[in-house]
Design an enzyme around this catalytic site. Structure first.
Site, mmCIF file in Angstrom:
data_model
loop_
_atom_site.group_PDB
_atom_site.id
_atom_site.type_symbol
_atom_site.label_atom_id
_atom_site.label_comp_id
_atom_site.label_asym_id
_atom_site.label_seq_id
_atom_site.Cartn_x
_atom_site.Cartn_y
_atom_site.Cartn_z
ATOM 1 N N ASP A 89 -103.452 58.351 -27.687
ATOM 2 C CA ASP A 89 -103.359 57.849 -29.052
ATOM 3 C C ASP A 89 -103.030 59.052 -29.945
ATOM 4 O OD1 ASP A 89 -103.939 56.191 -31.419
ATOM 5 O OD2 ASP A 89 -105.755 57.416 -31.561
ATOM 6 N N ASP B 299 -103.337 59.190 -34.116
ATOM 7 C CA ASP B 299 -104.198 59.382 -35.303
ATOM 8 C C ASP B 299 -105.672 59.459 -34.914
ATOM 9 O OD1 ASP B 299 -102.259 59.175 -37.584
ATOM 10 O OD2 ASP B 299 -101.847 57.256 -36.621
#
Lengths: 242, 242
Positions: A27, A29
Site C-alpha cells: 500500500d 498512503d
C-alpha cells in the site's frame, strides 16, 4: 488402517521441498508515505464544502478503503443521500484539497531505504493503492520507485480495498501467485483485502491504526513503520544477503 | 472458625445500602471537542521548526499526555537531547501553531447536549485537561460550559496525565471522592490516569484511538463520541429523569 505406504516412505524418496521467496505488495498512503492526515483533512474539507460536517476520527477510520465505499459508509452513518453528481463533486474536492497539501507529505522513515534494498536484492515488489494515479505520482517519485515496478492505482481495477482486486492485479503484474505474496499496509482495509486475496498481511502502525486493530484484521506481523520492517525482513521470508 | 455472628446477622439489621450518584470528570480535546488532529499537526509543525521531523502517527499516540512527558518520550525515541530552552521554545511554537488552527475546531456530536443535560439534571461534573488555559478557553465557550463547573488545566497541577493529579484535583473541586467519579476521555493516557486516581474510566473513540487500545488501558465502557455516551448515560450511573 492402510498406513503402510506412509511409514515405509523414506525421506530421500520425497522430492526436495522448495518454498519460493515471497514477493511484496505495498500500500502507499500511511505505509510508505506519511500522508494519511493530509488525506483526512482533505476529506473533512471536501465534506464541509457540500454541507456535511463529519468528526475527524470517523474519516480517519475510513482512509485506505476506496473513495466510493467511503462515501457509501458515510451515507449509511449520516443518513444523508448523495447522488452521482454529489459523489463526483466530493471526489474532485478531495483531490484538490489533498493536492494543496501534497507538498507537506514526506516519505516515512526507512521507506526509501526499503525500496532501494528490495530493488538491489532483486526481490519482486509492487505498489497497490486505493488512491488515483494523479495523487500517487509525487509519492512514487519521492520514494525513488524504479520505473519497472508495477503500480496499480484505483483507476486500473473494478473495485478497491477491502476487495482484493488491487492486490490480485499487482500479483498478476509480477507474475507471482498471490499466495506467495505478503501484502504490506497500514489500515484494516489492506489486511482484510490481503485475506481475500489469499496473501499474508503485514501491518504497519505508521498510518495511525493501533496494533490490536491490525491484529484483529488478520495481520501476520505488525511493525512500526518501513524502517522497522526493513530491520526484520527475514520474518517475511526475505533472507539476508550472503 | 468464628462465623456465628455472620450467619446470625439478619438482613433487616443491616443499614440500608446507598450508592451515591457518580460525578463525571471529562477530558477536553478529542473527548468534547474535535481538536486532536489540529494538535497533532501543530506539534509536527513545531518540531519541524526546531529540526526534528517526526511521523504523524507517533505524535498522535502521544496526544493527551502532558507536553513535558511527550517531549521526554520524544527524546527517548529520537535520541535527540532537548535542553530547557528548546523545550520552552517547542511548547510556545506548538501553542502558536494550534491557535492558528483553533478556528477550525468544532464541538464533537452531542457534546453541547451532554453538557446541557448534566447541568439541567444537577449531575456534578468537571473538566480536566492536559492543555493550557490559553488553548482550552475557546473550547469551553463553544461547549457552553457553565461558569460554576470546575476546569482544571495543566498549569494548575504539578503533573499531567497519565499521572492522576488532574482528575484528583477535579474530584476535590467537586467535593466528591475520586472512587465515586467516572473519568471520560479519548486517550490511553486518560484511562491510565483514571486507574491511578481510583476512578472508573470511560473511553470515547472520537480522539482516534481504537476500541481495543482503550479497553487494554482499562476502560470500563467505550462509546463512539459524546452523543453515544449521552444515549447510554444510565450505564455510568446517571439514571433517566423520572
Amino acid at each position: 488402517m492402510r498406513c503402510a505406504t506412509v511409514t515405509a516412505m523414506a525421506f530421500d524418496d520425497i522430492e526436495p521441498l522448495t518454498v519460493p521467496t515471497p514477493a511484496l505488495l505495498f500500500d502507499l498512503d500511511g505505509t510508505l508515505v506519511d500522508s494519511v492526515y493530509q488525506h483526512v483533512i482533505a476529506w473533512q474539507e471536501a465534506l464541509f464544502e457540500v454541507g456535511i460536517p463529519l468528526s475527524v476520527w470517523r474519516i480517519h477510520r475510513r482512509i485506505g478503503m476506496s473513495g466510493g465505499l467511503f462515501l457509501q459508509a458515510l451515507q449509511r452513518e449520516t443518513g444523508i443521500a448523495l447522488d452521482a453528481d454529489a459523489l463526483r463533486q466530493l471526489t474532485t474536492l478531495h483531490a484538490e484539497a489533498y493536492l494543496r497539501r501534497a507538498s507537506s507529505v514526506v516519505a516515512l522513515p526507512g521507506a526509501r531505504e526499503l525500496v532501494a534494498h528490495l530493488s538491489e536484492r532483486g526481490v519482486p515488489f509492487a505498489i497497490a493503492t486505493s488512491g488515483a494515479r494523479r495523487t500517487a505520482a509525487s509519492a512514487l517519485d519521492m520514494l525513488g520507485v524504479p520505473e519497472d515496478v508495477p503500480v496499480i492505482t484505483r483507476d486500473l481495477v473494478e473495485r478497491a480495498k477491502p476487495d482484493p482486486h488491487l492486490f490480485l492485479a499487482a500479483a498478476r503484474q509480477l507474475d507471482v501467485p498471490p499466495q506467495q505474496c505478503f501484502v504490506v499496509g497500514d489500515s484494516v482495509w489492506d489486511l482484510l483485502a490481503a485475506q481475500r486475496a489469499g496473501s499474508l498481511g503485514v501491518g504497519l502502525l505508521s498510518g495511525g491504526y493501533g496494533r490490536e486493530e491490525l491484529q484483529a484484521a488478520g495481520a501476520y506481523r505488525v511493525y512500526n513503520d518501513p524502517a522497522d520492517l526493513l530491520a526484520h525482513l527475514e520474518e517475511v521470508g526475505v533472507r539476508p544477503a550472503l
